[in-house]
Design a protein around this motif. Structure first.
Motif, PDB file in Angstrom:
ATOM      1  N   TRP A   1       6.568 -10.607 -14.869  1.00 15.68           N
ATOM      2  CA  TRP A   1       5.522 -11.484 -14.339  1.00 15.68           C
ATOM      3  C   TRP A   1       5.302 -12.677 -15.260  1.00 15.68           C
ATOM      4  N   THR A   2       5.167 -13.844 -14.662  1.00 11.36           N
ATOM      5  CA  THR A   2       4.779 -15.051 -15.379  1.00 11.36           C
ATOM      6  C   THR A   2       3.451 -15.516 -14.790  1.00 11.36           C
ATOM      7  N   VAL A   3       2.456 -15.698 -15.649  1.00 12.43           N
ATOM      8  CA  VAL A   3       1.143 -16.156 -15.204  1.00 12.43           C
ATOM      9  C   VAL A   3       0.778 -17.402 -16.000  1.00 12.43           C
ATOM     10  N   ILE A   4       0.344 -18.425 -15.285  1.00 15.81           N
ATOM     11  CA  ILE A   4      -0.086 -19.682 -15.902  1.00 15.81           C
ATOM     12  C   ILE A   4      -1.564 -19.872 -15.593  1.00 15.81           C
ATOM     13  N   CYS A   5      -2.356 -20.085 -16.627  1.00 16.88           N
ATOM     14  CA  CYS A   5      -3.775 -20.391 -16.484  1.00 16.88           C
ATOM     15  C   CYS A   5      -3.912 -21.911 -16.485  1.00 16.88           C
ATOM     16  N   LYS A   6      -4.594 -22.437 -15.460  1.00 19.26           N
ATOM     17  CA  LYS A   6      -4.748 -23.887 -15.346  1.00 19.26           C
ATOM     18  C   LYS A   6      -6.222 -24.267 -15.270  1.00 19.26           C
ATOM     19  N   ILE A   7      -6.555 -25.342 -15.930  1.00 14.71           N
ATOM     20  CA  ILE A   7      -7.880 -25.949 -15.812  1.00 14.71           C
ATOM     21  C   ILE A   7      -7.666 -27.399 -15.424  1.00 14.71           C
ATOM     22  N   ASN A  66       5.830  -7.473 -18.333  1.00 17.30           N
ATOM     23  CA  ASN A  66       6.262  -6.610 -17.238  1.00 17.30           C
ATOM     24  C   ASN A  66       5.058  -6.059 -16.468  1.00 17.30           C
ATOM     25  N   GLN A  67       3.845  -6.391 -16.911  1.00 20.56           N
ATOM     26  CA  GLN A  67       2.623  -6.024 -16.211  1.00 20.56           C
ATOM     27  C   GLN A  67       1.840  -7.286 -15.878  1.00 20.56           C
ATOM     28  N   LYS A  68       1.515  -7.456 -14.603  1.00 21.25           N
ATOM     29  CA  LYS A  68       0.816  -8.663 -14.153  1.00 21.25           C
ATOM     30  C   LYS A  68      -0.515  -8.853 -14.880  1.00 21.25           C
ATOM     31  N   GLY A  69      -1.289  -7.786 -15.007  1.00 22.64           N
ATOM     32  CA  GLY A  69      -2.592  -7.884 -15.668  1.00 22.64           C
ATOM     33  C   GLY A  69      -2.482  -8.281 -17.123  1.00 22.64           C
ATOM     34  N   ALA A  70      -1.477  -7.755 -17.807  1.00 23.79           N
ATOM     35  CA  ALA A  70      -1.275  -8.090 -19.218  1.00 23.79           C
ATOM     36  C   ALA A  70      -0.892  -9.562 -19.370  1.00 23.79           C
ATOM     37  N   ALA A  71      -0.069 -10.061 -18.462  1.00 24.81           N
ATOM     38  CA  ALA A  71       0.319 -11.475 -18.509  1.00 24.81           C
ATOM     39  C   ALA A  71      -0.892 -12.367 -18.267  1.00 24.81           C
TER      40      ALA A  71
END
Length: 76
Positions: A37-43, A54-59
């Protein structure tokens, strides 16, 4: 597990009308037991944290932690 996503949602920065500008982009590659999983936080559309796990929540938690650091609300 730390609750950086909650901290980011509750921080003074987002309480000052910026919460609507907080967004997430999530994607994954692989399949079965090898999903990444790749998660990007945007403001305001600007990436302020990016994480891969490998875990969405951890990312998502790591991306939120990076955002808090970038905003000066958490020491690196």
């Amino acid at each position: 597990m730390p609750r950086y996503v909650v901290d980011l949602n509750n921080c003074e920065y987002t309480k000052q009308g910026q919460l609507a500008a907080l967004g997430w982009a999530e994607s994954h590659t692989g399949g079965g037991n090898s999903i990444s999983w790749t998660v990007i936080c945007k403001i305001n559309g600007e990436a302020v944290g990016t994480a891969v796990s490998n875990q969405k929540g951890a990312a998502k938690e790591e991306a939120a932690r990076q955002a808090l650091v970038k905003l000066g609300l958490l020491s690196g």
